[in-house]
Design an enzyme around this catalytic site. Structure first.
Site, PDB file in Angstrom:
ATOM      1  N   ASP A 140       0.829  -1.206   0.000  1.00 58.80           N
ATOM      2  CA  ASP A 140       0.000   0.000   0.000  1.00 58.80           C
ATOM      3  C   ASP A 140       0.868   1.264   0.000  1.00 58.80           C
ATOM      4  O   ASP A 140       2.032   1.224   0.421  1.00 58.80           O
ATOM      5  CB  ASP A 140      -0.894   0.041   1.249  1.00 58.80           C
ATOM      6  CG  ASP A 140      -1.941  -1.055   1.228  1.00 58.80           C
ATOM      7  OD1 ASP A 140      -2.198  -1.606   0.140  1.00 58.80           O
ATOM      8  OD2 ASP A 140      -2.489  -1.346   2.307  1.00 58.80           O
ATOM      9  N   LEU A 141       0.240   2.362  -0.390  1.00 62.36           N
ATOM     10  CA  LEU A 141       0.935   3.665  -0.425  1.00 62.36           C
ATOM     11  C   LEU A 141       1.635   3.968   0.905  1.00 62.36           C
ATOM     12  O   LEU A 141       2.773   4.416   0.945  1.00 62.36           O
ATOM     13  CB  LEU A 141      -0.104   4.752  -0.749  1.00 62.36           C
ATOM     14  CG  LEU A 141       0.393   6.169  -0.859  1.00 62.36           C
ATOM     15  CD1 LEU A 141       1.296   6.350  -2.087  1.00 62.36           C
ATOM     16  CD2 LEU A 141      -0.765   7.161  -0.928  1.00 62.36           C
TER      17      LEU A 141
END
Ligand code: URA
Length: 241
Positions: free
Chosen positions: A106-107
């Site tokens: 994920d970011l």
């Protein structure tokens, strides 16, 4: 990711524009080499990393690439993005845009991210059958209960995908820090699993995939090529050094 395998006569015909009848003649005349060996069989398979020469001229010479990146928080696991810097932007090699990502983060997650141009290798690592483990260090907003361990091991039902997660390992390292081991990679899986306990994830760092640990010498944003031993040993076929 496809790993492309083509029949030799078709491959040469597509690459050169020479019709297949003439290509067959060239093969019979011994003018084609595949991986250093004269090739005469029109049906010989040509893989994406086969080196193919015609009259000594290179038609294909791709080198397999395997890269480990220490992904920083705030960089997106994608090859293109209009808003954020991508993991490809962080790589300094000229052919970075030929690589694809093996299992996203994920970011706002950090840690070990693998990139390659070898579709067969990435499929092997990510296929549910191969059950390659991934280890994460997770920091939570609230204390972690002992009851989490059985819930992670027992699997959780995700209604959106209509699946039950595979048994996951949870080792409590301190009041708010745990090590989680997954053998799959569902969308936001760890956040959703802790979400069942209404315990938000504050930080998530992947430190190992299979036998391969993130190189401690890599600062966030830095990358390096994998060694041959690492490429072969990651899925647990050969013990790592
Ligand atoms: N699980 C998550 O929720 N996020 C990740 O980046 C990886 C696993």
């Amino acid at each position: 990711m496809q790993s492309r395998v083509a029949r030799l006569d078709r491959f040469i015909s597509v690459r050169t524009g020479i019709n297949r009848k003439h290509v067959r003649l060239m093969l019979a005349q011994g003018r084609v080499q595949v991986d250093g060996v004269p090739a005469t069989d029109i049906q010989q398979p040509v893989g994406e990393f086969s080196r193919v020469l015609l009259d000594g001229e290179v038609l294909q010479a791709n080198t397999p690439r395997y890269v480990m990146l220490h992904k920083p928080v705030g960089v997106v696991s994608a090859t293109r993005d209009t808003l954020h810097k991508t993991v490809i932007d962080l790589l300094e090699c000229p052919d970075a845009d030929t690589l694809h990502i093996v299992g996203r983060l994920d970011l706002n997650s950090s840690g070990l991210l693998l990139l390659t141009n070898d579709g067969r290798w990435s499929r092997e690592l990510t296929s549910p059958q191969s059950k390659v483990s991934k280890q994460y260090r997770v920091t939570l907003a609230n204390p972690i209960g002992e009851d989490y361990v059985a819930a992670f091991a027992g699997g959780m039902y995700f209604a959106y995908e209509d699946i039950t997660t595979r048994p996951a390992g949870l080792r409590i390292l301190s009041e708010r820090v745990a090590e989680v081991t997954l053998v799959e990679g569902r969308y936001h899986q760890i956040k959703r699993m802790f979400g069942r306990f209404r315990n938000p994830v504050l930080a998530l760092h992947r430190h190992a995939i299979g036998n391969l640990a993130l190189d401690p010498n890599l600062e966030p944003g830095q990358s390096r090529e994998l060694t041959c031993q690492e490429v072969r040993s990651i899925a647990g076929k050969v013990p790592a050094n």
